[in-house]
Design an enzyme around this catalytic site. Structure first.
Site, PDB file in Angstrom:
ATOM      1  N   ASP A 113       0.831  -1.200   0.000  1.00  0.00           N
ATOM      2  CA  ASP A 113       0.000   0.000   0.000  1.00  0.00           C
ATOM      3  C   ASP A 113       0.869   1.256   0.000  1.00  0.00           C
ATOM      4  O   ASP A 113       1.936   1.288   0.626  1.00  0.00           O
ATOM      5  CB  ASP A 113      -0.900  -0.010   1.237  1.00  0.00           C
ATOM      6  CG  ASP A 113      -2.034   1.000   1.155  1.00  0.00           C
ATOM      7  OD1 ASP A 113      -2.337   1.461   0.040  1.00  0.00           O
ATOM      8  OD2 ASP A 113      -2.616   1.316   2.204  1.00  0.00           O
ATOM      9  N   GLY A 114       0.386   2.260  -0.711  1.00  0.00           N
ATOM     10  CA  GLY A 114       1.044   3.567  -0.669  1.00  0.00           C
ATOM     11  C   GLY A 114       1.743   3.999  -1.939  1.00  0.00           C
ATOM     12  O   GLY A 114       2.367   5.060  -1.976  1.00  0.00           O
ATOM     13  N   ARG A 162       0.203   7.410  -3.163  1.00  0.00           N
ATOM     14  CA  ARG A 162       0.573   8.538  -2.307  1.00  0.00           C
ATOM     15  C   ARG A 162       2.050   8.878  -2.436  1.00  0.00           C
ATOM     16  O   ARG A 162       2.445  10.037  -2.357  1.00  0.00           O
ATOM     17  CB  ARG A 162       0.224   8.209  -0.848  1.00  0.00           C
ATOM     18  CG  ARG A 162      -1.227   8.524  -0.499  1.00  0.00           C
ATOM     19  CD  ARG A 162      -1.646   7.868   0.790  1.00  0.00           C
ATOM     20  NE  ARG A 162      -1.917   6.443   0.577  1.00  0.00           N
ATOM     21  CZ  ARG A 162      -2.151   5.590   1.558  1.00  0.00           C
ATOM     22  NH1 ARG A 162      -2.137   6.001   2.806  1.00  0.00           N
ATOM     23  NH2 ARG A 162      -2.426   4.334   1.285  1.00  0.00           N
ATOM     24  N   ARG A 205       0.144   8.615 -10.484  1.00  0.00           N
ATOM     25  CA  ARG A 205      -0.036   7.397  -9.694  1.00  0.00           C
ATOM     26  C   ARG A 205       0.571   6.189 -10.406  1.00  0.00           C
ATOM     27  O   ARG A 205       1.098   5.278  -9.752  1.00  0.00           O
ATOM     28  CB  ARG A 205      -1.526   7.168  -9.421  1.00  0.00           C
ATOM     29  CG  ARG A 205      -2.131   8.175  -8.445  1.00  0.00           C
ATOM     30  CD  ARG A 205      -3.624   7.914  -8.225  1.00  0.00           C
ATOM     31  NE  ARG A 205      -3.864   6.594  -7.655  1.00  0.00           N
ATOM     32  CZ  ARG A 205      -3.834   6.320  -6.360  1.00  0.00           C
ATOM     33  NH1 ARG A 205      -3.529   7.267  -5.486  1.00  0.00           N
ATOM     34  NH2 ARG A 205      -4.085   5.097  -5.925  1.00  0.00           N
ATOM     35  N   HIS A 244       3.099   3.173  -9.034  1.00  0.00           N
ATOM     36  CA  HIS A 244       2.923   1.723  -9.164  1.00  0.00           C
ATOM     37  C   HIS A 244       4.149   1.082  -9.805  1.00  0.00           C
ATOM     38  O   HIS A 244       4.543  -0.031  -9.423  1.00  0.00           O
ATOM     39  CB  HIS A 244       1.677   1.424  -9.999  1.00  0.00           C
ATOM     40  CG  HIS A 244       0.399   1.819  -9.321  1.00  0.00           C
ATOM     41  ND1 HIS A 244       0.111   1.468  -8.023  1.00  0.00           N
ATOM     42  CD2 HIS A 244      -0.675   2.547  -9.769  1.00  0.00           C
ATOM     43  CE1 HIS A 244      -1.085   1.947  -7.688  1.00  0.00           C
ATOM     44  NE2 HIS A 244      -1.578   2.607  -8.727  1.00  0.00           N
ATOM     45  N   LEU A 281      11.167 -20.438  -1.481  1.00  0.00           N
ATOM     46  CA  LEU A 281      10.111 -19.541  -1.025  1.00  0.00           C
ATOM     47  C   LEU A 281       8.875 -19.649  -1.916  1.00  0.00           C
ATOM     48  O   LEU A 281       8.967 -19.620  -3.145  1.00  0.00           O
ATOM     49  CB  LEU A 281      10.614 -18.095  -1.044  1.00  0.00           C
ATOM     50  CG  LEU A 281       9.580 -17.013  -0.702  1.00  0.00           C
ATOM     51  CD1 LEU A 281       9.198 -17.084   0.770  1.00  0.00           C
ATOM     52  CD2 LEU A 281      10.122 -15.626  -1.055  1.00  0.00           C
TER      53      LEU A 281
END
Length: 234
Positions: free
Chosen positions: A12-13, A16, A25, A29, A123
């Site tokens: 998240d973020g 911003r 934006r 991303h 993983l």
């Protein structure tokens, strides 16, 4: 010392981060995807077994169409790029979420990644894409109902373990959940698997979230008192 098998990150973020720098934006991303790539590779060198990443929720389709289209194209390109890299790094890729509303191109890359890394033993990275925790529980319930009707399972034998096997992927419960950007909510993420997870919220916007900060959070987790409903014997 606490056991740490499964870590979840609510990514998240990005938006911003970009806004603070007078960028679009979409640029946020892109930076987030670059940082995520570094983070995954670093975590793959640790003893953590499973990393679940909340990268796009079912609700995110409500965002501006241009932003959603950019994200879908970014995912498609990124998944294509990391295919061979993750196969060679012994990373196994899984996806959790609904395929409806996803473009055929991204579905193709998702299926290719899962196939190419299926035999890897390192993983496990579980990308939660077009994902919702409530939707996962509903979808699992529908499968169970179908199997009961078709006499594949006896409803009286249904317990939490069997129910978990009907989720998108049969993974260990989350031990630790991290959310970046300062928001302090779980936003419909892995509701079933979060039952006893330790939660950690950081103000760091995701493009600035480093492996060093991740490691510090893990160290903090190791010192927490996990009782699972019991009492501290010390």
């Amino acid at each position: 010392m606490n056991e740490l098998k499964h870590v979840g990150i609510i990514v998240d973020g990005n938006g911003r981060w970009a806004t603070k720098r007078n960028k679009s934006r979409s640029e946020g991303h892109l930076e987030g995807s670059k940082n995520l790539e570094k983070l995954i590779l670093n975590i793959s060198e640790s003893n953590i077994k499973v990393l679940s990443l909340y990268v796009f929720s079912t609700e995110n389709f409500k965002r501006d169409k241009n932003e959603v289209d950019y994200l879908m194209n970014l995912f498609t390109k990124w998944f294509k790029i990391i295919n061979k890299k993750y196969k060679n790094k012994n990373i196994k890729i899984l996806f959790s979420g609904r395929k409806e509303n996803l473009d055929k191109k991204i579905i193709k890359e998702i299926e290719s990644l899962e196939h190419e890394t299926n035999d890897n033993t390192g993983l496990i990275v579980n990308f939660c894409l077009n994902y919702g925790g409530r939707a996962e529980i509903v979808d699992a319930t529908k499968k169970i109902c179908s199997d009961v009707i078709n006499d594949k399972i006896n409803i009286n034998n249904l317990d939490e373990k069997i129910f978990g096997e009907y989720l998108y992927n049969n993974l260990p419960d989350l031990d630790l959940l991290i959310r970046t950007s300062g928001e302090q909510r779980i936003s419909n993420f892995m509701l079933w698997q979060l039952s006893y997870a330790e939660l950690f919220f950081t103000n760091t916007l995701f493009p600035d979230f480093t492996y060093e900060e991740f490691a510090n959070i893990v160290n903090s987790y190791m010192k927490r008192d996990r009782r699972f409903g019991g009492t501290n014997k010390n």
